[in-house]
Design an enzyme around this catalytic site. Structure first.
Site, PDB file in Angstrom:
ATOM      1  N   HIS A  74       1.060  -1.264  -0.150  1.00 24.28           N
ATOM      2  CA  HIS A  74       0.200   0.021  -0.412  1.00 24.28           C
ATOM      3  C   HIS A  74       1.119   1.546   0.053  1.00 24.28           C
ATOM      4  O   HIS A  74       1.816   1.315   0.442  1.00 24.28           O
ATOM      5  CB  HIS A  74      -1.061   0.390   1.326  1.00 24.28           C
ATOM      6  CG  HIS A  74      -0.495   0.132   2.717  1.00 24.28           C
ATOM      7  ND1 HIS A  74       0.315   0.923   2.963  1.00 24.28           N
ATOM      8  CD2 HIS A  74      -0.430  -0.705   3.564  1.00 24.28           C
ATOM      9  CE1 HIS A  74       1.078   0.660   4.189  1.00 24.28           C
ATOM     10  NE2 HIS A  74       0.285  -0.033   4.769  1.00 24.28           N
ATOM     11  N   ASP A  76      -0.106   4.205   0.828  1.00 24.50           N
ATOM     12  CA  ASP A  76      -0.547   5.786   1.906  1.00 24.50           C
ATOM     13  C   ASP A  76       0.426   5.022   3.458  1.00 24.50           C
ATOM     14  O   ASP A  76       0.516   3.955   3.683  1.00 24.50           O
ATOM     15  CB  ASP A  76      -1.967   5.411   2.078  1.00 24.50           C
ATOM     16  CG  ASP A  76      -2.392   4.288   2.035  1.00 24.50           C
ATOM     17  OD1 ASP A  76      -2.433   2.885   1.815  1.00 24.50           O
ATOM     18  OD2 ASP A  76      -3.864   4.306   3.584  1.00 24.50           O
ATOM     19  N   ASP A 106       6.626   1.401   6.885  1.00 22.73           N
ATOM     20  CA  ASP A 106       5.180   0.579   6.704  1.00 22.73           C
ATOM     21  C   ASP A 106       4.633   1.233   6.024  1.00 22.73           C
ATOM     22  O   ASP A 106       3.972   2.275   5.769  1.00 22.73           O
ATOM     23  CB  ASP A 106       3.793   0.419   7.476  1.00 22.73           C
ATOM     24  CG  ASP A 106       2.353   0.636   7.677  1.00 22.73           C
ATOM     25  OD1 ASP A 106       3.011  -0.124   7.049  1.00 22.73           O
ATOM     26  OD2 ASP A 106       2.320   0.851   8.925  1.00 22.73           O
ATOM     27  N   GLU A 138      -5.149   1.885   2.412  1.00 21.14           N
ATOM     28  CA  GLU A 138      -4.786   0.525   3.623  1.00 21.14           C
ATOM     29  C   GLU A 138      -5.636   0.751   4.525  1.00 21.14           C
ATOM     30  O   GLU A 138      -5.889   0.331   5.919  1.00 21.14           O
ATOM     31  CB  GLU A 138      -3.784  -0.079   3.125  1.00 21.14           C
ATOM     32  CG  GLU A 138      -3.842  -1.471   3.798  1.00 21.14           C
ATOM     33  CD  GLU A 138      -2.732  -1.132   5.461  1.00 21.14           C
ATOM     34  OE1 GLU A 138      -2.793  -2.740   5.916  1.00 21.14           O
ATOM     35  OE2 GLU A 138      -2.556  -0.842   6.133  1.00 21.14           O
ATOM     36  N   GLU A 139      -4.501   2.227   4.921  1.00 19.70           N
ATOM     37  CA  GLU A 139      -4.328   2.876   6.506  1.00 19.70           C
ATOM     38  C   GLU A 139      -6.381   3.303   7.262  1.00 19.70           C
ATOM     39  O   GLU A 139      -6.311   3.304   8.146  1.00 19.70           O
ATOM     40  CB  GLU A 139      -3.490   3.681   6.961  1.00 19.70           C
ATOM     41  CG  GLU A 139      -1.963   3.471   6.467  1.00 19.70           C
ATOM     42  CD  GLU A 139      -1.471   2.296   7.252  1.00 19.70           C
ATOM     43  OE1 GLU A 139      -2.164   1.983   8.018  1.00 19.70           O
ATOM     44  OE2 GLU A 139      -0.070   1.804   7.663  1.00 19.70           O
ATOM     45  N   GLU A 166       4.304  -5.936   4.587  1.00 16.06           N
ATOM     46  CA  GLU A 166       3.726  -5.013   5.223  1.00 16.06           C
ATOM     47  C   GLU A 166       4.822  -5.581   6.454  1.00 16.06           C
ATOM     48  O   GLU A 166       6.196  -6.914   6.032  1.00 16.06           O
ATOM     49  CB  GLU A 166       2.395  -6.492   5.516  1.00 16.06           C
ATOM     50  CG  GLU A 166       1.699  -5.154   5.481  1.00 16.06           C
ATOM     51  CD  GLU A 166       0.777  -3.965   5.996  1.00 16.06           C
ATOM     52  OE1 GLU A 166       1.888  -3.286   6.549  1.00 16.06           O
ATOM     53  OE2 GLU A 166       0.128  -3.537   5.380  1.00 16.06           O
ATOM     54  N   HIS A 359       3.959   3.820  12.346  1.00 15.41           N
ATOM     55  CA  HIS A 359       2.813   4.726  12.904  1.00 15.41           C
ATOM     56  C   HIS A 359       3.528   5.858  14.442  1.00 15.41           C
ATOM     57  O   HIS A 359       2.559   6.510  14.840  1.00 15.41           O
ATOM     58  CB  HIS A 359       1.369   3.910  12.899  1.00 15.41           C
ATOM     59  CG  HIS A 359       1.076   3.576  11.761  1.00 15.41           C
ATOM     60  ND1 HIS A 359      -0.262   2.816  12.257  1.00 15.41           N
ATOM     61  CD2 HIS A 359       1.319   3.007  11.094  1.00 15.41           C
ATOM     62  CE1 HIS A 359      -1.178   1.573  11.735  1.00 15.41           C
ATOM     63  NE2 HIS A 359       0.287   2.425  10.534  1.00 15.41           N
TER      64      HIS A 359
END
Length: 386
Positions: A74, A76, A106, A138-139, A166, A359
């Site tokens: 992903h 984003d 990520d 995705e997030e 991931e 994150h």
């Protein structure tokens, strides 16, 4: 004409430089990748969202008439708002064997390694095609991949299996928990706070439902079902937001709350929801004895199915061989893998970096993890060549 060859680190620098926070468009990054592929003679297809401000990208290397191996990631990233970074989060900072930047772990590091190996894949006469899939949003609930899967279902040939990069420290992950998010709305009846018996307190009714969910969560924690490969090894339930009321001296008319379940593949989230509905139905007679207009309603806001591959599956055996790992794992965070598998594409998760870094401020990808990913891809090249 061949395009410019970039190292994995150089490619990651380019990708991290695009602010693809989910609230923003990802088109600048997608257009960069599409141009990069085009310069190497690789055609790609875009699958846009309804606003056409975001897009998935899909490309095939090798023979297009047979199912192959899809490498997916992903584009984003999560916001950096309120986080204290030691460097610009959208400018890759390399020092002491680490690459710092939003999305480095990520999961732009994996995407960068795949794109950097593109010339090596193209130099081989491929027997098995390779597919590249880049998704958006995705997030915020695995939104973009759903339109990509719908597009793949319309194609005469779809990928035979999928590896999602991931961050797993390059250890194949064969299962992850599913996620369901719901909103509950309670509609009561306003009254002066001195006359509570003439009103229906929406906040207190919502609180009873929240307490019910808390009780179910405790039951899951104590009685299971359990799977020790997950952390925690049971289904979890938590209320994330709640809002209602206008003033302390007014019996509140409306209240809503949002909750989520992170459930084991072996558990049944539908049974949890059904129990909550029964709890709500038990509260309605008392509410409607005061006002027939009162109500409790539920709305599912997002659902991502669990992933549950088996050790003997071809995709798992391939990931073990490519990674050199001596075992597999399971994770509690959800990925697009459950949706790919539900769409008929067996999937495993295996990528560089640790979810512990994702994150957070000063997110990073360690250099040794990037190298392990490159070695993984080098072994894949040997597997797919004639």
């Amino acid at each position: 004409m061949a395009g410019q060859r970039l190292s994995s680190a150089e490619m990651m620098r380019r990708l991290v430089g695009y602010d693809t926070t989910s609230r923003e468009s990802n088109l600048d990054l997608i257009e960069f990748v599409q141009d990069y592929l085009d310069r190497w003679g690789v055609e790609s297809e875009l699958v846009h969202d309804v606003t056409r401000k975001k897009a998935n990208l899909y490309a095939t290397l090798g023979p297009p008439d047979r199912g192959g191996i899809m490498l997916s990631g992903h584009t984003d990233v999560v916001p950096v708002d309120g986080q204290s970074w030691d460097s610009d989060p959208f400018e890759l900072d390399e020092h002491e064997g680490r690459f710092y930047g939003r999305g480095s772990a990520d999961m732009k590091g994996f995407i960068a390694a795949v794109l950097a190996r593109l010339p090596d894949f193209l130099a081989q006469p491929l027997e098995t095609p390779l597919h590249l899939a880049l998704t958006y949003d995705e997030e915020v609930g695995c939104l973009g991949v759903r339109t990509l899967i719908a597009a793949l279902k319309r194609r005469p040939v779809k990928p035979r299996l999928c590896i999602i990069g991931e961050p797993t420290l390059m250890r194949p992950v064969i299962a992850h928990k599913g996620s369901r998010r719901l909103r509950c709305r309670v509609h009561g009846l306003e009254a002066h706070s001195s006359l509570t018996h003439r009103g229906v307190n929406a906040i207190e009714t919502a609180a009873e439902l929240v307490a019910y969910l808390r009780g179910v969560a405790r039951q899951k924690r104590s009685a299971g079902p359990f799977d020790p490969a997950f952390d925690p090894p049971y289904t979890t339930i938590q209320t994330g937001t709640i809002a209602g009321g206008t003033a302390v001296n007014i019996v509140p008319r409306d209240c809503h709350f949002d909750f989520e379940m992170r459930y084991l593949p072996s558990d049944d989230p539908g049974a949890i929801v059904a129990g909550l509905h029964r709890c709500a139905e038990s509260l309605l007679p008392e509410m409607r004895a005061i006002s027939a207009e009162t109500a409790i309603a539920f709305e599912e806001t997002n659902a991502v199915p669990a992933l549950a591959a088996a050790e003997g599956d071809a995709v798992v055996q391939l990931a073990l061989a490519l990674s050199g790992a001596n075992g597999t794992g399971k994770v509690s965070f959800a990925t697009e893998g459950g949706l790919f598998a539900e769409g008929g594409i067996p999937t495993v998760i295996c990528g560089p970096g640790s979810i512990e870094q994702a994150h957070k401020p000063n997110e990073f990808l360690a250099l040794d993890q990037l190298r392990l990913c490159e070695e993984f891809l080098d072994r894949l090249i040997e597997r797919v060549r004639r």
